[in-house]
Design an enzyme around this catalytic site. Structure first.
Site, mmCIF file in Angstrom:
data_model
loop_
_atom_site.group_PDB
_atom_site.id
_atom_site.type_symbol
_atom_site.label_atom_id
_atom_site.label_comp_id
_atom_site.label_asym_id
_atom_site.label_seq_id
_atom_site.Cartn_x
_atom_site.Cartn_y
_atom_site.Cartn_z
ATOM 1 N N ALA A 1 -11.932 11.110 -21.412
ATOM 2 C CA ALA A 1 -13.100 10.572 -20.718
ATOM 3 C C ALA A 1 -14.076 11.726 -20.512
ATOM 4 O O ALA A 1 -13.673 12.892 -20.479
ATOM 5 C CB ALA A 1 -12.673 9.968 -19.388
ATOM 6 N N GLU B 1 -4.897 15.935 -17.923
ATOM 7 C CA GLU B 1 -5.672 15.729 -16.689
ATOM 8 C C GLU B 1 -5.226 16.658 -15.568
ATOM 9 O O GLU B 1 -6.004 16.997 -14.685
ATOM 10 C CB GLU B 1 -5.565 14.264 -16.233
ATOM 11 C CG GLU B 1 -6.336 13.281 -17.090
ATOM 12 C CD GLU B 1 -5.540 12.712 -18.268
ATOM 13 O OE1 GLU B 1 -4.475 13.279 -18.623
ATOM 14 O OE2 GLU B 1 -5.992 11.689 -18.814
ATOM 15 N N GLY C 1 -8.177 10.279 -21.765
ATOM 16 C CA GLY C 1 -8.590 8.909 -22.077
ATOM 17 C C GLY C 1 -8.588 8.620 -23.569
ATOM 18 O O GLY C 1 -8.456 7.465 -23.973
ATOM 19 N N GLU D 1 -5.060 7.770 -24.265
ATOM 20 C CA GLU D 1 -4.827 6.449 -23.652
ATOM 21 C C GLU D 1 -5.462 5.334 -24.488
ATOM 22 O O GLU D 1 -4.916 4.236 -24.585
ATOM 23 C CB GLU D 1 -5.377 6.441 -22.220
ATOM 24 C CG GLU D 1 -4.556 7.338 -21.289
ATOM 25 C CD GLU D 1 -5.254 7.647 -19.979
ATOM 26 O OE1 GLU D 1 -6.422 8.085 -20.024
ATOM 27 O OE2 GLU D 1 -4.647 7.458 -18.924
HETATM 28 N N1 CAA Z 1 -15.660 15.560 -21.511
HETATM 29 C C1 CAA Z 1 -16.892 16.091 -21.676
HETATM 30 N N2 CAA Z 1 -17.153 17.044 -22.596
HETATM 31 C C2 CAA Z 1 -16.130 17.470 -23.353
HETATM 32 C C3 CAA Z 1 -14.836 16.979 -23.223
HETATM 33 C C4 CAA Z 1 -14.614 15.951 -22.258
HETATM 34 N N3 CAA Z 1 -13.419 15.363 -22.073
HETATM 35 N N4 CAA Z 1 -14.020 17.609 -24.112
HETATM 36 C C5 CAA Z 1 -14.815 18.467 -24.767
HETATM 37 N N5 CAA Z 1 -16.069 18.391 -24.339
HETATM 38 C C6 CAA Z 1 -17.234 19.170 -24.777
HETATM 39 C C7 CAA Z 1 -17.201 20.577 -24.246
HETATM 40 O O1 CAA Z 1 -17.703 20.622 -22.915
HETATM 41 C C8 CAA Z 1 -18.079 21.287 -25.244
HETATM 42 O O2 CAA Z 1 -19.426 21.008 -24.930
HETATM 43 P P1 CAA Z 1 -20.524 22.198 -24.875
HETATM 44 O O3 CAA Z 1 -20.585 22.676 -26.318
HETATM 45 O O4 CAA Z 1 -21.754 21.502 -24.425
HETATM 46 O O5 CAA Z 1 -19.977 23.227 -23.955
HETATM 47 C C9 CAA Z 1 -17.754 20.571 -26.562
HETATM 48 O O6 CAA Z 1 -17.175 19.332 -26.185
HETATM 49 C C10 CAA Z 1 -16.746 21.323 -27.402
HETATM 50 O O7 CAA Z 1 -15.602 21.598 -26.591
HETATM 51 P P2 CAA Z 1 -14.905 23.033 -26.478
HETATM 52 O O8 CAA Z 1 -15.931 24.118 -26.633
HETATM 53 O O9 CAA Z 1 -14.102 23.049 -25.231
HETATM 54 O O10 CAA Z 1 -13.980 23.004 -27.789
HETATM 55 P P3 CAA Z 1 -12.622 23.799 -28.049
HETATM 56 O O11 CAA Z 1 -12.304 23.534 -29.468
HETATM 57 O O12 CAA Z 1 -12.718 25.184 -27.547
HETATM 58 O O13 CAA Z 1 -11.534 23.051 -27.100
HETATM 59 C C11 CAA Z 1 -10.397 21.118 -26.185
HETATM 60 C C12 CAA Z 1 -11.163 21.741 -27.394
HETATM 61 C C13 CAA Z 1 -9.066 21.833 -25.967
HETATM 62 C C14 CAA Z 1 -10.164 19.660 -26.531
HETATM 63 C C15 CAA Z 1 -11.263 21.251 -24.897
HETATM 64 O O14 CAA Z 1 -12.584 20.787 -25.172
HETATM 65 C C16 CAA Z 1 -10.753 20.480 -23.735
HETATM 66 O O15 CAA Z 1 -9.802 20.903 -23.091
HETATM 67 N N6 CAA Z 1 -11.386 19.329 -23.427
HETATM 68 C C17 CAA Z 1 -11.036 18.519 -22.268
HETATM 69 C C18 CAA Z 1 -9.766 17.706 -22.513
HETATM 70 C C19 CAA Z 1 -9.406 16.929 -21.265
HETATM 71 O O16 CAA Z 1 -9.163 17.483 -20.203
HETATM 72 N N7 CAA Z 1 -9.366 15.579 -21.379
HETATM 73 C C20 CAA Z 1 -9.064 14.712 -20.251
HETATM 74 C C21 CAA Z 1 -10.354 14.205 -19.636
HETATM 75 S S1 CAA Z 1 -10.091 13.331 -18.133
HETATM 76 C C22 CAA Z 1 -9.596 11.777 -18.583
HETATM 77 O O17 CAA Z 1 -9.580 11.430 -19.764
HETATM 78 C C23 CAA Z 1 -9.187 10.849 -17.446
HETATM 79 C C24 CAA Z 1 -8.606 9.541 -17.872
HETATM 80 O O18 CAA Z 1 -7.398 9.381 -17.847
HETATM 81 C C25 CAA Z 1 -9.461 8.401 -18.169
#
Ligand code: CAA
Length: 257
Positions: free
Chosen positions: A65, A131, A108, A111
């Site tokens: 998400a 998360e 998400g 999921e």
């Molecule tokens: N939401 C918003 N933006 C996101 C995102 C997310 N879930 N995942 C990645 N992005 C964005 C980053 O902010 C980044 O944007 P900018 O270039 O503007 O900074 C872009 O995508 C590229 O991401 P990274 O630079 O972080 O890429 P990476 O290759 O270094 O890392 C990754 C990849 C490990 C997937 C890392 O992006 C990450 O950890 N993302 C978050 C994953 C996460 O925590 N997901 C759970 C979300 S909460 C949820 O889903 C709740 C639910 O149950 C409904």
């Protein structure tokens, strides 16, 4: 219909939805989820479509998400906001839905893949519920579906310690259907979906409903539900056609009624 965050297409009887937010690793914001559900509803109502494929790109199915959209939310915003309901709405799509996953399927995104009926993954797919790193837990079914799929021990590691599964591990633990070479993952998923789409449409819907009933009902109720759906299929032309084709050693021609 034109969309901003997804691209839709068809391949024979397969309807395809591709997430199109590559710069954010297909993070699932409200608009994207609304567009996804609108597109799936259109395919679900279209008699020329038998099965759907949801996909992202090679690097990310969806990295969860949209954290930036959620960061300042108050509980009441989350309550009033139908965002998480989209994952539930996916369950109500009647036709089979296949997730074609490459790269990150996190939070998400994982999921969403699990809310689909089957998952075809590339060798580079990674499944996780990270998360915990954000100070929260999965909120769109991750604690429930992951535990049902891979068992408590592994689900606890994933939810409490942010452990990712490789595609090979996901296959070994029964989370996904098959792993294919990365360059072929979408073509293989479409091929897989096309095989399903060629089958008797009403039986497909009821078969999906019956399998999913396992998650909703105790065994006795599930068995009774299955029996009723089984009997109901004897009112379809396709049941007569399928059995007649078998007996007369010919290929069935499904009518979807
Ligand atoms: N939401 C918003 N933006 C996101 C995102 C997310 N879930 N995942 C990645 N992005 C964005 C980053 O902010 C980044 O944007 P900018 O270039 O503007 O900074 C872009 O995508 C590229 O991401 P990274 O630079 O972080 O890429 P990476 O290759 O270094 O890392 C990754 C990849 C490990 C997937 C890392 O992006 C990450 O950890 N993302 C978050 C994953 C996460 O925590 N997901 C759970 C979300 S909460 C949820 O889903 C709740 C639910 O149950 C409904």
């Amino acid at each position: 219909m034109s969309y901003e965050y997804i691209i839709t297409s068809t391949d024979g009887r397969v309807g395809i939805v591709q997430f199109n937010r590559p710069k954010a690793l297909n993070a699932l914001n409200r608009e994207l989820m609304a567009e996804l559900m609108a597109a799936l509803d259109v395919f679900d109502a279209d008699d020329d479509i038998g099965c759907m494929v949801i996909t992202g790109n090679e690097k990310a199915f969806a990295a969860g998400a949209d954290i930036k959209e959620m960061a300042n939310a108050a509980p009441v915003d989350m309550l009033d906001n139908p965002f998480i309901d989209y994952w539930d709405r996916l369950r109500r799509i009647g036709k089979p839905v296949v997730a074609a996953v490459s790269g990150f399927a996190l939070g998400g995104g994982c999921e969403l893949a699990m809310a689909c009926d089957m998952i075809i993954a590339s060798e580079t797919a990674r499944f996780g519920q990270p998360e915990i790193n954000l100070g929260i837990i999965p909120g769109a079914g991750g604690t429930q579906r992951m535990t049902l799929a891979v068992g408590k021990a592994l689900a606890m590691e994933m939810v409490l310690n942010g452990r990712f599964l490789t595609a090979a591990e996901a296959l070994q633990h029964g989370l996904i259907n098959r792993v294919v070479p990365t360059e072929l993952y979408l073509a293989e998923a479409i091929k897989f979906a096309a095989e399903i789409a060629a089958r008797a449409p009403v039986a497909l819907r009821l078969g999906k409903e019956a399998v999913n009933a396992v998650y909703e009902m105790p065994l006795q109720a599930g068995l009774a539900h299955e029996r009723r759906l089984f009997y109901m299929l004897f009112s379809t032309e396709d049941q007569k056609e399928g059995m007649d084709a078998f007996i007369n050693k010919r290929k069935p021609e499904w009518q979807g009624k």
